[in-house]
Design a protein around this motif. Structure first.
Motif, PDB file in Angstrom:
ATOM      1  N   ALA A  15      -8.884   4.699   4.439  1.00 38.91           N
ATOM      2  CA  ALA A  15      -9.116   5.467   3.205  1.00 38.91           C
ATOM      3  C   ALA A  15     -10.346   4.956   2.460  1.00 38.91           C
ATOM      4  N   ILE A  43       0.825  -1.201   0.000  1.00 42.68           N
ATOM      5  CA  ILE A  43       0.000   0.000   0.000  1.00 42.68           C
ATOM      6  C   ILE A  43       0.863   1.255   0.000  1.00 42.68           C
ATOM      7  N   ASP A  44       0.424   2.277  -0.763  1.00 41.55           N
ATOM      8  CA  ASP A  44       1.132   3.543  -0.863  1.00 41.55           C
ATOM      9  C   ASP A  44       0.600   4.486   0.225  1.00 41.55           C
ATOM     10  N   ALA A  67      -5.340   1.084   4.696  1.00 42.98           N
ATOM     11  CA  ALA A  67      -6.116   0.941   3.455  1.00 42.98           C
ATOM     12  C   ALA A  67      -7.610   1.010   3.753  1.00 42.98           C
ATOM     13  N   ALA A 121      -0.507   8.013  -0.744  1.00 40.86           N
ATOM     14  CA  ALA A 121      -1.834   8.104  -1.368  1.00 40.86           C
ATOM     15  C   ALA A 121      -2.933   7.998  -0.313  1.00 40.86           C
ATOM     16  N   VAL A 122      -2.701   7.189   0.715  1.00 33.95           N
ATOM     17  CA  VAL A 122      -3.673   7.098   1.820  1.00 33.95           C
ATOM     18  C   VAL A 122      -3.797   8.455   2.507  1.00 33.95           C
ATOM     19  N   ALA A 140      -3.045  11.419   1.319  1.00 37.66           N
ATOM     20  CA  ALA A 140      -3.646  12.398   0.394  1.00 37.66           C
ATOM     21  C   ALA A 140      -5.160  12.254   0.380  1.00 37.66           C
ATOM     22  N   THR A 141      -5.635  11.030   0.497  1.00 42.62           N
ATOM     23  CA  THR A 141      -7.082  10.780   0.498  1.00 42.62           C
ATOM     24  C   THR A 141      -7.700  11.220   1.822  1.00 42.62           C
ATOM     25  N   ARG A 193      -8.215  14.915   2.350  1.00 40.62           N
ATOM     26  CA  ARG A 193      -9.189  15.588   1.479  1.00 40.62           C
ATOM     27  C   ARG A 193     -10.649  15.377   1.901  1.00 40.62           C
TER      28      ARG A 193
END
Lengths: 176, 176
Positions: free
Chosen positions: A140, A4-5, A137, A8-9, A11-12, A15
């Motif tokens: 998110a 898992i990145d 994960a 990106a988690v 960033a989500t 937001r």
């Protein structure tokens, strides 16, 4: 499976409060409190549920795994928001969610600087062994599921007036 | 069936650009361009599709109904965005969508001031008789369906890492 990145988690997760704010601030009450019928949740209920998750679920569970390893979580109360949100406005709930989320992401970033083992294990009360990576994960995915749910509840409010177009609007058939 | 609330439609339509901006601005490319596999759309593709709708669908069709009554619409090209969005960034598309939407809502508000007959009829190329009220309900539902789709595409990107939690994340089973 690829790892898992975490960027990106993050960033989500960062937001979500602004996305819900954009959708719900100042929205007519008939939409804020619309449901899909029965015991289903309104956008107002959903924001309350996200607040409860910030308070009792994500970071506390992460701390349990990282501090003790393989420890069992407390069960998450999926209905706590019905009492906790009483008398509040959706704007008040959005502000509370934004504040809690910001504090939790600051906490998470601090943990990441110290280094998180994405394979560290905890024990979920229902399905047993889970890892830190799976928890991130899930956090998110859970956010995004509830953004989609808010949109779906609102869509169904309008969709009953769409006439023959309803056939072209698959959101009206999603159940969540 | 109750009459559609045009104020709620407007409140929804004016919130969509900010909601998508909050979700997508500065988001890592792996999420902006993620799809559900096969020919399914990415968040980037979806914003392009919404832009095309602003240009060719909603207001033009409303004008056709109100100007001529029972007139036939042109077919809507659901794949136009693949060419039109080429070389653009998601931030560029979001700005274009916001500008077009603002202009279309100004146009719609002007029409509403003059008075719109919600029962005025046009002819859809595939399913025949439709009304102005149905078109407005469809516009709002269509927006919300695509917000939910953006969230769902992103959710599926993370959901494959959620381990046993996937069972509790119904968004991963929605098809749209």
């Amino acid at each position: 499976m690829s790892v898992i990145d975490v960027g990106a988690v993050l960033a989500t997760l960062e937001r979500t409060p602004a996305a819900l704010r954009a959708m719900l601030t100042g929205l007519p009450a008939e939409l804020v409190h619309a449901t899909e019928g029965g015991e289903s949740w309104s956008p107002f209920d959903i924001v309350g549920h996200l607040i409860h998750g910030e308070r009792t679920d994500w970071i506390p569970r992460l701390q349990i795994i990282l501090a003790e390893g393989r420890s069992e979580f407390e069960r998450f109360d999926r209905f706590a928001q019905f009492e906790a949100s009483q008398g509040n406005s959706v704007e008040g709930l959005l502000e509370e969610f934004e504040t809690l989320r910001a504090a939790n992401l600051a906490e998470l970033r601090e943990m990441l600087v110290e280094g998180i083992d994405l394979d560290a294990e905890g024990t979920h009360p229902e399905f047993g062994r889970v890892t830190t990576g799976e928890l991130l994960a899930t956090w998110a995915t859970h956010d995004l599921g509830h953004i989609a749910q808010v949109a779906r509840v609102m869509a169904k409010h309008f969709g009953k007036h769409a006439g023959p177009w309803a056939e072209y609007l698959p959101i009206l058939r999603d159940r969540g």
